[in-house]
Design an enzyme around this catalytic site. Structure first.
Site, PDB file in Angstrom:
ATOM      1  N   TYR A 131      -2.866  -1.973  -2.670  1.00 26.97           N
ATOM      2  CA  TYR A 131      -1.912  -1.393  -3.613  1.00 26.97           C
ATOM      3  C   TYR A 131      -2.651  -1.147  -4.917  1.00 26.97           C
ATOM      4  CZ  TYR A 131       2.062  -0.456  -6.525  1.00 26.97           C
ATOM      5  OH  TYR A 131       2.926   0.148  -7.393  1.00 26.97           O
ATOM      6  N   TYR A 158       1.409   8.994  -6.781  1.00 26.58           N
ATOM      7  CA  TYR A 158       2.063   7.692  -6.888  1.00 26.58           C
ATOM      8  C   TYR A 158       3.480   7.771  -6.351  1.00 26.58           C
ATOM      9  CZ  TYR A 158       3.899   3.335  -8.851  1.00 26.58           C
ATOM     10  OH  TYR A 158       4.466   2.093  -9.014  1.00 26.58           O
TER      11      TYR A 158
END
Lengths: 386, 140
Positions: A283, A333
């Site tokens: 992540y 994103y």
């Protein structure tokens, strides 16, 4: 009975990524769902589960994408678990499938954050005591971690910058990536001013519009559809209510993450160990999180991640290719759905110029946490195979 | 023209109220388990079954655990202050406290630096516990 290999991804649909004026998150969601339906070759009457994460701009307007696409939807779940939600949505989908509550389930993320001109998370702590001291924005947590990392291990800015440079290089080789046309050298990285020292803008995720829809179904149903299935081998979660970065019992510390239980569950169900992972998605809302993830999940030892990246290990030709699309820093994103999508695509052989040859097993990771003092932290991992 | 005001400390729990009223009295209060002595701020439950921790006054001494420097303002009330630091100080009693380091240049802040609490009054009357290098002169 274990869920290992009994469920799979059968379809992936992606909208355009970038600043997309004049299209709402709902419309982008519809684009993604239609693309996923076409990709899977599924009869939309069989696509009867629907799970989505609300994004920072509010995301798609409720069930509007269902009305537009005509999906039947036996249930509509809006799921919010920070950036573990990509993985958590898959967990929820498998639960519904296992119970016979749907035949196939969409998991979806859609955002128009860029055209809303959002600064993600900037107002998060305005109403807490942290704001009184001038603490704002999620980047601040990553910055405090990076400062500790510098102190503990002597990391230089040039080393830290290799995360952004490596991921940008990946994105430059992927036509759909937001930063496809924008190379980034280490000199340009170092020339950018600090935003929240020691982090610069290139250490932070993009803000973009876009949507992705993935279709989860049984392994058997996936095998009957158009694409080669991507099997879910296992997943794991952990959560702590301990205050983020200030409580030694929490999962999220200034000195790194604790994924012990999430990893044990994911790897235990999958029946793998760390050496079996061919490609990984850390992540990466911030560069420092990618470094902390590499160490927490065990791809290198504590204090070794900066050198691991600087030595080229996570590049597509390296010993442990990671974040092969450029993910949050350079591809787009969409919280945890960014890493999940690239994990699935790598397993389908759709990584294009950054496809890892012969990659069979992928680890996707996610995390969640709130900057408000009252809420804790979550860690998630999901193991996929082709 | 009024300038935007800084966010006020949040008083959401009894613990918040006790802590911030202590700050107004220039006292740094933390909770301590009556059984094992585990000290925390804000309160973090230990494994003991003892329900009510006691409030104790911390010494005000600690060291810098980590810090960051804002080069841009994320809130209009801080626009005139950039670059400014936010730091986490580890009190000698153990807990980590979010704060700001004052009484030295930004470039001189170091992880591990010994610091001491200073009760700093803002223009709007709000008192915040901030920390200065230990041994320095200050009006705390």
């Amino acid at each position: 009975m274990s869920i290992r290999d009994r469920y799979a991804f059968a379809g992936v649909g992606l909208s355009r990524l970038g600043r997309i004026e004049g299209r709402s998150a709902t419309e982008l969601a519809v684009d993604a769902i239609e693309a996923a339906v076409a990709d899977a070759g599924i009869d939309r009457r069989d696509l009867d589960g629907y799970i989505y994460q609300p994004s920072f701009d509010g995301g798609p307007e409720g069930t509007a994408p269902l009305i537009a696409t005509g999906l039947p939807a036996n249930f509509v779940w809006q799921l919010q678990a920070g950036s573990t939600t990509g993985i958590s949505s898959v967990i929820a989908a498998v639960g519904a499938l296992e119970a016979g509550l749907c035949k196939a389930c969409v998991v979806l993320y859609a955002t128009s954050a860029a055209s809303h001109r959002l600064t993600i998370g900037a107002g998060m702590s305005a109403a807490s005591s942290w704001g009184a001291h001038g603490f704002f924005a999620p980047v601040s947590i990553a910055a405090g971690m990076a400062q500790r990392y510098r102190h503990n291990y002597g990391m230089t800015d040039r080393q830290l910058g290799q995360v952004a440079v490596t991921l940008r290089s990946n994105a430059n080789r992927r036509p759909e990536a937001v930063m496809h046309e924008r190379p980034l050298s280490i000199e340009e990285y170092l020339a950018a001013p600090y935003l929240v020292e020691p982090l610069r803008k290139y250490d932070c995720c993009l803000v973009n519009d876009g949507a992705v829809a993935l279709i989860v179904t049984s392994a058997a149903r996936a095998r009957d559809l158009r694409q080669l299935p991507v099997y879910i081998m296992g997943y794991g979660l952990d959560h702590s209510q301990a205050r983020i970065v200030s409580d030694p019992n929490g999962l999220w510390h200034w000195d790194g993450f604790d994924v012990t239980r999430a990893k044990a569950a994911a790897f235990g169900t999958a029946g793998i160990d760390i050496a079996d992972v061919d490609v990984a998605m850390m992540y990466d809302a911030f560069s420092m999180f990618l470094l902390a993830g590499l160490e927490a999940w065990g791809f290198c030892g504590r204090g070794e991640a900066a050198a691991f990246v600087a030595d080229g290990h996570i590049a597509p030709g390296g010993s442990l290719p990671c974040n092969t699309s450029g993910t949050a820093l350079s591809w787009g994103y969409m919280q945890g759905f960014t890493q999940l999508t690239e994990g699935v695509r790598q397993m389908r052989g759709e990584g294009g110029a950054t496809q890892v040859r012969d990659a069979e097993i992928c680890l996707v990771t996610g995390l969640g946490g709130s900057l408000e003092p009252a809420i804790g932290s979550s860690m998630a991992g999901c193991v996929l195979r082709r | 023209m009024e300038s935007p005001s800084k966010p006020q400390p949040l008083l959401a729990t009894e613990g918040d109220r006790v802590y911030w009223s202590g700050v107004r009295e220039h006292r740094l209060l933390v909770t301590r388990c009556r059984n094992c002595g585990h000290t925390s701020h804000p309160r973090v439950a230990c494994a003991c079954a003892v329900p009510a921790p006691e409030w104790v006054e911390a010494s005000g001494l600690g060291s810098v655990y980590t810090f960051i420097v804002y080069h841009r303002a994320y809130h209009p009330a801080f626009a005139a202050e950039t670059p400014y630091n936010v730091a986490w100080v580890q009190l000698e009693e153990g807990p980590l406290l979010m704060t700001n380091i004052i009484g030295c240049e930004l470039a001189d802040i170091r992880i591990g630096m010994p610091v001491r609490v200073v009760y700093d009054e803002e223009a709007n009357g709000m008192i915040l516990p901030r920390f200065a290098p230990a041994g320095s002169q200050s009006s705390g």
